[in-house]
Scaffold this active site. Sequence first.
Site, short mmCIF file in Angstrom:
data_model
loop_
_atom_site.label_atom_id
_atom_site.label_comp_id
_atom_site.label_asym_id
_atom_site.label_seq_id
_atom_site.Cartn_x
_atom_site.Cartn_y
_atom_site.Cartn_z
N LYS A 44 12.50 5.01 4.63
CA LYS A 44 11.21 5.03 5.63
C LYS A 44 10.93 6.55 5.37
CE LYS A 44 8.46 4.71 9.34
NZ LYS A 44 7.53 3.96 9.35
N CYS A 127 -0.26 7.79 6.82
CA CYS A 127 0.41 7.13 8.11
C CYS A 127 -0.87 7.08 8.85
CB CYS A 127 1.53 7.90 8.18
SG CYS A 127 1.69 6.87 10.21
O1 RRO Z 1 5.44 4.36 10.86
C1 RRO Z 1 4.15 3.92 10.93
O2 RRO Z 1 3.62 3.71 11.80
C2 RRO Z 1 3.68 3.51 9.45
C3 RRO Z 1 3.53 4.44 8.49
BR1 RRO Z 1 4.55 6.17 8.48
C4 RRO Z 1 3.04 4.39 7.27
O3 RRO Z 1 2.82 4.89 6.55
N1 RRO Z 1 2.30 3.15 7.25
C5 RRO Z 1 2.27 2.26 8.24
O4 RRO Z 1 1.70 1.21 8.07
N2 RRO Z 1 3.00 2.45 9.25
#
Ligand code: RRO
Length: 308
Positions: A44, A127
């Site tokens: 993650k 993100c």
């Molecule tokens: O954690 C998120 O909400 C998230 C991330 Br970091 C990302 O890079 N892409 C996404 O769809 N969700």
Amino acid sequence: MDLSITIAGVRFPSCVMNASGALCVTHEELLALGRSRAGAIVTKSMTIEPRDGNPTPRYYGFPGGSINSMGLPNLGYRAYAALIPELKTFGKPVIASVAGLCEDDFQIIATVINAAKPDLIEVNLSCPNIPGKPQIGYDTEASERLLKRVRKVITVPMGVKLPPYFDPAHHSAMGSVIGRCGVDFLNLINSVGNGLVVDPEHEVVVIKPKGGFGGLGGASIKPVALANVRAFWKIFEGRMPIIGTGGVVSGVDAFEHLLCGATAVQIGTVLVEEGVNVFDRLETELVAQLSKKGYASLEECRGKLKEL
Ligand code: RRO
């Protein structure tokens, strides 16, 4: 058929792996990826401090894909740095995904996580779900500044996870930035940011954060992902390794990414929906598709999309 690949000198036992975010937050999830047939363990995206993420519900799957606004729930970079030695014992590469809430964070995390020796580092410039924080990948100057800073402290192969672009001018502008920053591989694409899914029966949004806006993934974004893989494959004339992410639900979807120029593919939505056994299915389906089309190896079909 051999589905192993090499990116920036690192060998992967399979070209199909998890996308950052999908079942890769906790120690247990990362171990399950290690035991599965995934070609790598991708963490993650991590921040300095551990985060619970946005309020729930924050993920919703529907027949055409998914919408999420997770909000970077993660254990914090110190925890991932501590886990890397164990994750490396599974005989597949570990890709550490680095995020941050400001540019300094990226540099601090990159420095410490690099010292923990993941096989590769992916810098997440895309993100879409932190309220008040625009996607860095839509700002070419900020992207260039950030990538040049982290490149100085990263000694393993460095990749960049980009958001989708929808105009050749944007592909070209970001391509130039990437070309100046010592990037070893690209991961295309992150979710299609700030979509909105509506439940017409209850006349309501389906996720809580940001009034229901969130990143789209899964089957419905495949054409956007393929276009980005193809556009960057052409810009770099096939010399930049690309991980294709977006809309891979079957072996045929993976095959389409390879034709567009991807060396490997990652899965998000379908991994969340089916669990880690999905890697066995996708491998079997991809091998069947390659054989059916008369390809003896992955290299043979990479980038071979025909134009009319
Ligand atoms: O954690 C998120 O909400 C998230 C991330 Br970091 C990302 O890079 N892409 C996404 O769809 N969700």
